[in-house]
Design a protein around this motif. Structure first.
Motif, PDB file in Angstrom:
ATOM      1  N   LEU A  97       0.817  -1.220   0.000  1.00 24.38           N
ATOM      2  CA  LEU A  97       0.000   0.000   0.000  1.00 24.38           C
ATOM      3  C   LEU A  97       0.844   1.261   0.000  1.00 24.38           C
ATOM      4  CD1 LEU A  97      -3.020  -0.620   2.399  1.00 24.38           C
ATOM      5  CD2 LEU A  97      -3.073  -0.182  -0.055  1.00 24.38           C
ATOM      6  N   THR A  98       1.983   1.211   0.642  1.00 21.32           N
ATOM      7  CA  THR A  98       2.802   2.422   0.774  1.00 21.32           C
ATOM      8  C   THR A  98       3.974   2.447  -0.193  1.00 21.32           C
ATOM      9  OG1 THR A  98       3.983   1.305   2.560  1.00 21.32           O
ATOM     10  CG2 THR A  98       2.272   2.878   3.196  1.00 21.32           C
ATOM     11  N   ALA A  99       4.306   1.321  -0.809  1.00 22.12           N
ATOM     12  CA  ALA A  99       5.471   1.293  -1.701  1.00 22.12           C
ATOM     13  C   ALA A  99       5.041   1.106  -3.155  1.00 22.12           C
ATOM     14  CB  ALA A  99       6.424   0.189  -1.271  1.00 22.12           C
ATOM     15  N   ALA A 100       4.525  -0.076  -3.472  1.00 23.28           N
ATOM     16  CA  ALA A 100       4.228  -0.370  -4.880  1.00 23.28           C
ATOM     17  C   ALA A 100       3.077   0.469  -5.419  1.00 23.28           C
ATOM     18  CB  ALA A 100       3.911  -1.855  -5.032  1.00 23.28           C
ATOM     19  N   LEU A 101       2.009   0.619  -4.637  1.00 23.65           N
ATOM     20  CA  LEU A 101       0.817   1.293  -5.161  1.00 23.65           C
ATOM     21  C   LEU A 101       1.064   2.766  -5.520  1.00 23.65           C
ATOM     22  CD1 LEU A 101      -2.037   0.627  -5.955  1.00 23.65           C
ATOM     23  CD2 LEU A 101      -2.776   1.131  -3.637  1.00 23.65           C
ATOM     24  N   PRO A 102       1.687   3.558  -4.643  1.00 22.57           N
ATOM     25  CA  PRO A 102       1.940   4.952  -5.036  1.00 22.57           C
ATOM     26  C   PRO A 102       2.799   5.066  -6.299  1.00 22.57           C
ATOM     27  CG  PRO A 102       2.294   4.665  -2.685  1.00 22.57           C
ATOM     28  CD  PRO A 102       2.082   3.297  -3.251  1.00 22.57           C
ATOM     29  N   HIS A 103       3.788   4.210  -6.425  1.00 24.52           N
ATOM     30  CA  HIS A 103       4.654   4.240  -7.606  1.00 24.52           C
ATOM     31  C   HIS A 103       3.837   3.985  -8.876  1.00 24.52           C
ATOM     32  CE1 HIS A 103       8.631   3.244  -9.636  1.00 24.52           C
ATOM     33  NE2 HIS A 103       7.746   2.781 -10.494  1.00 24.52           N
ATOM     34  N   GLU A 104       2.994   2.962  -8.841  1.00 22.09           N
ATOM     35  CA  GLU A 104       2.199   2.633 -10.031  1.00 22.09           C
ATOM     36  C   GLU A 104       1.140   3.700 -10.302  1.00 22.09           C
ATOM     37  OE1 GLU A 104       3.309   0.333 -11.900  1.00 22.09           O
ATOM     38  OE2 GLU A 104       4.727  -0.337 -10.379  1.00 22.09           O
ATOM     39  N   LEU A 105       0.546   4.241  -9.236  1.00 21.68           N
ATOM     40  CA  LEU A 105      -0.434   5.319  -9.422  1.00 21.68           C
ATOM     41  C   LEU A 105       0.201   6.511 -10.124  1.00 21.68           C
ATOM     42  CD1 LEU A 105      -2.562   5.424  -6.147  1.00 21.68           C
ATOM     43  CD2 LEU A 105      -3.433   5.320  -8.483  1.00 21.68           C
ATOM     44  N   CYS A 106       1.433   6.770  -9.800  1.00 25.27           N
ATOM     45  CA  CYS A 106       2.138   7.883 -10.443  1.00 25.27           C
ATOM     46  C   CYS A 106       2.249   7.632 -11.945  1.00 25.27           C
ATOM     47  CB  CYS A 106       3.511   8.081  -9.805  1.00 25.27           C
ATOM     48  SG  CYS A 106       4.363   9.543 -10.428  1.00 25.27           S
ATOM     49  N   HIS A 107       2.565   6.390 -12.342  1.00 27.87           N
ATOM     50  CA  HIS A 107       2.632   6.075 -13.777  1.00 27.87           C
ATOM     51  C   HIS A 107       1.277   6.299 -14.457  1.00 27.87           C
ATOM     52  CE1 HIS A 107       6.689   4.620 -14.049  1.00 27.87           C
ATOM     53  NE2 HIS A 107       6.504   3.597 -13.227  1.00 27.87           N
ATOM     54  N   VAL A 108       0.199   5.860 -13.789  1.00 25.82           N
ATOM     55  CA  VAL A 108      -1.135   6.017 -14.384  1.00 25.82           C
ATOM     56  C   VAL A 108      -1.477   7.504 -14.517  1.00 25.82           C
ATOM     57  CG1 VAL A 108      -3.592   5.509 -14.107  1.00 25.82           C
ATOM     58  CG2 VAL A 108      -1.893   3.783 -13.507  1.00 25.82           C
ATOM     59  N   LEU A 109      -1.115   8.253 -13.486  1.00 23.94           N
ATOM     60  CA  LEU A 109      -1.355   9.693 -13.488  1.00 23.94           C
ATOM     61  C   LEU A 109      -0.582  10.379 -14.615  1.00 23.94           C
ATOM     62  CD1 LEU A 109      -2.860  11.672 -11.617  1.00 23.94           C
ATOM     63  CD2 LEU A 109      -0.768  11.860 -10.292  1.00 23.94           C
ATOM     64  N   LEU A 110       0.669  10.043 -14.755  1.00 24.57           N
ATOM     65  CA  LEU A 110       1.492  10.692 -15.775  1.00 24.57           C
ATOM     66  C   LEU A 110       1.028  10.330 -17.183  1.00 24.57           C
ATOM     67  CD1 LEU A 110       5.035  10.322 -14.144  1.00 24.57           C
ATOM     68  CD2 LEU A 110       3.682  12.408 -14.391  1.00 24.57           C
ATOM     69  N   ALA A 111       0.398   9.175 -17.325  1.00 24.02           N
ATOM     70  CA  ALA A 111      -0.149   8.806 -18.638  1.00 24.02           C
ATOM     71  C   ALA A 111      -1.236   9.785 -19.058  1.00 24.02           C
ATOM     72  CB  ALA A 111      -0.690   7.381 -18.601  1.00 24.02           C
ATOM     73  N   ASP A 112      -1.932  10.376 -18.081  1.00 30.89           N
ATOM     74  CA  ASP A 112      -2.918  11.407 -18.394  1.00 30.89           C
ATOM     75  C   ASP A 112      -2.242  12.695 -18.844  1.00 30.89           C
ATOM     76  OD1 ASP A 112      -4.870   9.718 -17.582  1.00 30.89           O
ATOM     77  OD2 ASP A 112      -5.814  11.142 -16.215  1.00 30.89           O
ATOM     78  N   TYR A 113      -1.148  13.015 -18.218  1.00 26.29           N
ATOM     79  CA  TYR A 113      -0.468  14.267 -18.538  1.00 26.29           C
ATOM     80  C   TYR A 113       0.053  14.240 -19.978  1.00 26.29           C
ATOM     81  CZ  TYR A 113       2.804  18.115 -18.514  1.00 26.29           C
ATOM     82  OH  TYR A 113       3.469  19.263 -18.837  1.00 26.29           O
ATOM     83  N   SER A 114       0.682  13.136 -20.333  1.00 22.77           N
ATOM     84  CA  SER A 114       1.246  13.042 -21.676  1.00 22.77           C
ATOM     85  C   SER A 114       1.336  11.591 -22.107  1.00 22.77           C
ATOM     86  CB  SER A 114       2.655  13.664 -21.694  1.00 22.77           C
ATOM     87  OG  SER A 114       3.333  13.291 -22.879  1.00 22.77           O
ATOM     88  N   PRO A 115       0.962  11.298 -23.354  1.00 18.69           N
ATOM     89  CA  PRO A 115       1.096   9.918 -23.833  1.00 18.69           C
ATOM     90  C   PRO A 115       2.538   9.543 -24.127  1.00 18.69           C
ATOM     91  CG  PRO A 115       0.213  11.327 -25.567  1.00 18.69           C
ATOM     92  CD  PRO A 115       0.330  12.176 -24.335  1.00 18.69           C
ATOM     93  N   GLU A 116       3.406  10.534 -24.197  1.00 20.00           N
ATOM     94  CA  GLU A 116       4.783  10.223 -24.604  1.00 20.00           C
ATOM     95  C   GLU A 116       5.816  10.869 -23.700  1.00 20.00           C
ATOM     96  OE1 GLU A 116       5.646  10.581 -28.788  1.00 20.00           O
ATOM     97  OE2 GLU A 116       3.503  10.553 -29.212  1.00 20.00           O
ATOM     98  N   LEU A 117       5.600  10.738 -22.422  1.00 23.18           N
ATOM     99  CA  LEU A 117       6.601  11.247 -21.506  1.00 23.18           C
ATOM    100  C   LEU A 117       7.866  10.391 -21.642  1.00 23.18           C
ATOM    101  CD1 LEU A 117       6.141  13.606 -19.588  1.00 23.18           C
ATOM    102  CD2 LEU A 117       5.757  11.963 -17.756  1.00 23.18           C
ATOM    103  N   PRO A 118       9.042  11.002 -21.700  1.00 19.41           N
ATOM    104  CA  PRO A 118      10.257  10.188 -21.828  1.00 19.41           C
ATOM    105  C   PRO A 118      10.403   9.234 -20.634  1.00 19.41           C
ATOM    106  CG  PRO A 118      10.749  12.539 -22.028  1.00 19.41           C
ATOM    107  CD  PRO A 118       9.310  12.435 -21.632  1.00 19.41           C
ATOM    108  N   LEU A 119      11.029   8.097 -20.893  1.00 23.50           N
ATOM    109  CA  LEU A 119      11.160   7.062 -19.865  1.00 23.50           C
ATOM    110  C   LEU A 119      11.817   7.579 -18.592  1.00 23.50           C
ATOM    111  CD1 LEU A 119      12.281   3.853 -21.796  1.00 23.50           C
ATOM    112  CD2 LEU A 119      10.070   4.338 -20.739  1.00 23.50           C
ATOM    113  N   TRP A 120      12.889   8.361 -18.743  1.00 19.58           N
ATOM    114  CA  TRP A 120      13.622   8.825 -17.557  1.00 19.58           C
ATOM    115  C   TRP A 120      12.705   9.637 -16.652  1.00 19.58           C
ATOM    116  CZ3 TRP A 120      13.865  14.001 -16.453  1.00 19.58           C
ATOM    117  CH2 TRP A 120      13.578  14.875 -17.493  1.00 19.58           C
ATOM    118  N   CYS A 121      11.790  10.416 -17.251  1.00 18.33           N
ATOM    119  CA  CYS A 121      10.923  11.275 -16.457  1.00 18.33           C
ATOM    120  C   CYS A 121       9.781  10.466 -15.841  1.00 18.33           C
ATOM    121  CB  CYS A 121      10.381  12.401 -17.340  1.00 18.33           C
ATOM    122  SG  CYS A 121       9.346  13.566 -16.446  1.00 18.33           S
ATOM    123  N   ASP A 122       9.176   9.592 -16.632  1.00 16.15           N
ATOM    124  CA  ASP A 122       8.081   8.755 -16.148  1.00 16.15           C
ATOM    125  C   ASP A 122       8.551   7.893 -14.978  1.00 16.15           C
ATOM    126  OD1 ASP A 122       5.613   7.567 -16.042  1.00 16.15           O
ATOM    127  OD2 ASP A 122       5.977   6.194 -17.691  1.00 16.15           O
TER     128      ASP A 122
END
Ligand SMILES: [Zn+2]
Length: 231
Positions: free
Chosen positions: A66-91
């Motif tokens: 809940l405190t480690a894996a989930l926030p990390h993955e939620l961030c990826h899902v969130l950033l997918a909304d911001y941009s479909p092509e965020l560079p890997l290093w930033c994502d």
């Protein structure tokens, strides 16, 4: 979380399905064999107009999911909304800021050993990387991405970081650095980055929703990798 990443987020439609797997068996059956060494995975599917589905698969037989894996993955899902092509290093680098502090310290250790061994990528190569590197280079890639993102967050905050990640793709790394950070080129950023690795500024940012650190915790190398973009 979106605010910490530097943008405003409307309510998700469709919602993000979070699937908790009681064991590795159903988890691996869902994410595939390549996910065998991971504990969580995010998958965003797109249609022409937007996002068709959002799903996070998490192994709940891991203590800190809940405190480690989930926030990390939620961030990826969130950033997918911001941009479909965020560079890997930033994502990846931004998502890693939401890892627990102890995991961030492991990434920092990986970074430093990759710099010593010469496995770290030249900074410009990291910034223009289009595919995840081979598995043996994951420790260097994750460690370096987290560290460069932290350095850029310290230089200009999250909004500017995301602007840079987009602008570098259309205008090139050097022009984007000049325009947004007043840095001459990638070499100039590399100097600032290496400076940031010295002393206290290498301390992970407190973006993580971390419980108190237990110094005795032992984490297996490789336990912190996910497959956000590999599916
Ligand atoms: Zn990730």
């Amino acid at each position: 979380m979106a605010t910490k990443c530097g943008f405003n987020q409307a309510a998700w439609n469709p919602r993000c399905h979070v699937v908790l797997h009681a064991s590795s068996t159903t988890y691996e059956a869902t994410v595939g064999a390549a996910g065998r060494t991971t504990f969580a995975s995010a998958l965003v599917k797109r249609t022409h107009g937007g996002i068709a589905s959002r799903q996070i698969d998490v192994r709940s037989d891991v203590d800190d999911f809940l405190t480690a894996a989930l926030p990390h993955e939620l961030c990826h899902v969130l950033l997918a909304d911001y941009s479909p092509e965020l560079p890997l290093w930033c994502d990846e680098g931004l998502a890693l800021q939401f890892d627990s502090i102890e995991k961030q310290q492991l990434h920092d250790r990986d970074l430093r050993s990759s710099l010593l061994s010469g496995r770290a990528l030249p900074l410009e190569s990291l910034l223009t990387l289009r595919q995840y590197p081979a598995a043996e280079d994951w420790p260097a890639f994750y460690g370096q991405s987290a560290s460069v993102v932290r350095c850029l967050l310290q230089l200009g905050g999250p909004e500017k970081l995301l602007q840079f990640a987009e602008l570098q793709q259309s205008r090139g790394v050097d022009a984007a650095l000049r325009e947004l950070y007043g840095l001459r080129n990638a070499g100039h950023l590399a100097e600032s980055w290496h400076d940031s690795l010295r002393g206290s500024s290498a301390t992970p940012l407190q973006l993580a929703f971390s419980p108190p650190i237990s110094p005795q915790a032992e984490l297996e190398p490789g336990s912190f990798f996910d497959l956000a973009k590999a599916r």
